[in-house]
Design an enzyme around this catalytic site. Structure first.
Site, mmCIF file in Angstrom:
data_model
loop_
_atom_site.group_PDB
_atom_site.id
_atom_site.type_symbol
_atom_site.label_atom_id
_atom_site.label_comp_id
_atom_site.label_asym_id
_atom_site.label_seq_id
_atom_site.Cartn_x
_atom_site.Cartn_y
_atom_site.Cartn_z
ATOM 1 C CD GLU A 113 -2.923 -1.165 2.283
ATOM 2 O OE1 GLU A 113 -2.382 -1.367 3.393
ATOM 3 O OE2 GLU A 113 -4.144 -1.032 2.145
ATOM 4 C CD GLU A 133 -3.328 -6.256 3.662
ATOM 5 O OE1 GLU A 133 -3.391 -7.014 2.667
ATOM 6 O OE2 GLU A 133 -2.708 -5.183 3.651
HETATM 7 N N1 COA Z 1 5.075 -8.038 10.944
HETATM 8 C C1 COA Z 1 5.896 -8.409 11.941
HETATM 9 N N2 COA Z 1 6.934 -9.218 11.779
HETATM 10 C C2 COA Z 1 7.187 -9.682 10.551
HETATM 11 C C3 COA Z 1 6.382 -9.356 9.458
HETATM 12 C C4 COA Z 1 5.279 -8.485 9.699
HETATM 13 N N3 COA Z 1 4.459 -8.062 8.714
HETATM 14 N N4 COA Z 1 6.850 -9.979 8.362
HETATM 15 C C5 COA Z 1 7.929 -10.662 8.757
HETATM 16 N N5 COA Z 1 8.133 -10.507 10.083
HETATM 17 C C6 COA Z 1 9.167 -11.094 10.928
HETATM 18 C C7 COA Z 1 8.897 -12.566 11.176
HETATM 19 O O1 COA Z 1 7.996 -12.734 12.237
HETATM 20 C C8 COA Z 1 10.293 -13.060 11.498
HETATM 21 O O2 COA Z 1 10.592 -12.720 12.810
HETATM 22 P P1 COA Z 1 11.503 -13.737 13.730
HETATM 23 O O3 COA Z 1 12.818 -13.772 13.028
HETATM 24 O O4 COA Z 1 11.529 -13.035 15.027
HETATM 25 O O5 COA Z 1 10.788 -15.049 13.703
HETATM 26 C C9 COA Z 1 11.165 -12.197 10.590
HETATM 27 O O6 COA Z 1 10.394 -11.056 10.237
HETATM 28 C C10 COA Z 1 11.550 -12.895 9.318
HETATM 29 O O7 COA Z 1 10.373 -13.388 8.713
HETATM 30 P P2 COA Z 1 10.316 -14.805 7.955
HETATM 31 O O8 COA Z 1 8.886 -15.117 7.747
HETATM 32 O O9 COA Z 1 11.146 -15.789 8.683
HETATM 33 O O10 COA Z 1 11.068 -14.394 6.621
HETATM 34 P P3 COA Z 1 10.951 -15.064 5.178
HETATM 35 O O11 COA Z 1 12.008 -14.390 4.368
HETATM 36 O O12 COA Z 1 10.943 -16.539 5.266
HETATM 37 O O13 COA Z 1 9.507 -14.639 4.633
HETATM 38 C C11 COA Z 1 7.731 -13.078 4.180
HETATM 39 C C12 COA Z 1 9.268 -13.297 4.290
HETATM 40 C C13 COA Z 1 7.559 -11.589 3.910
HETATM 41 C C14 COA Z 1 7.145 -13.912 3.031
HETATM 42 C C15 COA Z 1 7.058 -13.486 5.486
HETATM 43 O O14 COA Z 1 7.760 -12.905 6.562
HETATM 44 C C16 COA Z 1 5.619 -13.050 5.603
HETATM 45 O O15 COA Z 1 4.750 -13.675 5.030
HETATM 46 N N6 COA Z 1 5.360 -11.961 6.366
HETATM 47 C C17 COA Z 1 4.010 -11.477 6.616
HETATM 48 C C18 COA Z 1 3.415 -10.857 5.401
HETATM 49 C C19 COA Z 1 2.011 -10.353 5.668
HETATM 50 O O16 COA Z 1 1.082 -11.098 5.924
HETATM 51 N N7 COA Z 1 1.844 -9.017 5.596
HETATM 52 C C20 COA Z 1 0.574 -8.384 5.769
HETATM 53 C C21 COA Z 1 0.509 -7.777 7.111
HETATM 54 S S1 COA Z 1 -1.047 -6.937 7.275
#
Ligand code: COA
Length: 250
Positions: A113, A133
């Site tokens: 966004e 979301e």
């Molecule tokens: N909010 C808070 N923490 C987040 C985050 C978010 N939106 N996205 C990633 N993180 C954190 C994870 O919890 C993790 O923390 P940790 O190391 O303490 O466990 C760290 O960032 C790394 O994330 P990880 O998922 O292990 O990395 P990845 O490279 O394997 O995957 C993503 C990257 C972006 C695909 C995955 O983190 C993800 O799906 N994030 C959420 C996306 C989402 O739903 N966003 C919409 C929010 S409204």
């Protein structure tokens, strides 16, 4: 606020004609938390005081993985009504000079966004846009539900927002969501070249063009008023004289 001093979640580089902001919480994939929201407001305040171009990017190969889910979990009705992210992204969208998002890696949820709120998006080959979301039990309330439809069409917006479709860089290019796709390593250089080109235009003309472009509906009066201001500017006279003189001397 030069050189990022005083910022916890951003790297901020101030130049004469632009401000370069890097979202910098790589351990949380640059998730947008309250501190980052506050710091981005501070950047906006600086750009409102002294308008310049804005280049927005993310640290360590990710743009931003959304709003911080840890904080979202605790937020209730009052926080939603306060429009924490939507107000920030609207402020970014209303900055008077052009804004460019250089996106590599994930631009998800609020990260997407924020990129949608910028005037132009450039993608690295690794860029992925998505709005997951609903999978977290909420809606994308900070602009995706209307900005993505404006940028890429209602059908695509529904696929992304309802169907969980993620757009990779090539798809984003095909849909017009991004202006260009470049290798990740060339993304920032390419973005700076785009800003260089913008910086060669008359700043007043850029500002009024953006204002008129963003006005809703047909608006010939606004266009004429904006043009009336520019037609009277010294900068327009200088630039047009320089063009004509060059023609005469060649
Ligand atoms: N909010 C808070 N923490 C987040 C985050 C978010 N939106 N996205 C990633 N993180 C954190 C994870 O919890 C993790 O923390 P940790 O190391 O303490 O466990 C760290 O960032 C790394 O994330 P990880 O998922 O292990 O990395 P990845 O490279 O394997 O995957 C993503 C990257 C972006 C695909 C995955 O983190 C993800 O799906 N994030 C959420 C996306 C989402 O739903 N966003 C919409 C929010 S409204």
């Amino acid at each position: 606020m030069s050189g990022g001093a005083g910022y916890e979640t951003l790297l901020v580089e101030e130049r004469d004609d632009r401000v370069v902001v890097t979202l910098n919480r790589p351990r949380a994939r640059n998730a947008i938390n309250a501190a980052m929201v506050e710091e981005l407001h501070a950047v906006c305040a600086g750009l409102e005081r002294r308008p310049r171009l804005l280049l927005l990017t993310g640290a360590e190969g990710v743009f931003a993985a959304g709003a911080d889910i840890q904080e979202l979990l605790e937020r209730g009705r009052e926080e939603a009504l306060a429009g924490i992210n939507s107000r920030l992204f609207d402020r970014v969208a209303r900055l008077s000079m052009p804004t460019v998002a250089a996106v590599d890696g994930y631009a998800l949820g609020g990260g997407a966004e924020l990129a949608y709120a910028c005037d132009v998006r450039l993608a690295g080959e690794s860029a992925v846009f998505g709005n997951p979301e609903p999978g977290l039990g909420i809606l994308a309330a900070a602009g995706a539900c209307w900005r993505l439809a404006e940028l890429a069409g209602v059908s695509v917006a529904k696929q992304v927002l309802l169907g969980g479709r993620r757009l990779d860089a090539a798809e984003a290019l095909r849909l017009g969501l991004v202006a260009e796709v470049v290798p990740d390593g060339e993304l920032l250089g390419r973005a700076h070249r785009l800003l260089d080109r913008m910086a060669r235009s008359a700043p007043g003309a850029l500002r009024l063009t953006k204002l008129v472009l963003d006005a809703r509906g047909p608006h010939p009066l606004a266009d004429d008023l904006a043009q009336a201001i520019l037609f009277e500017s010294e900068e327009k006279r200088d630039r047009m004289r320089a063009f004509l003189d060059k023609g005469a001397s060649s």
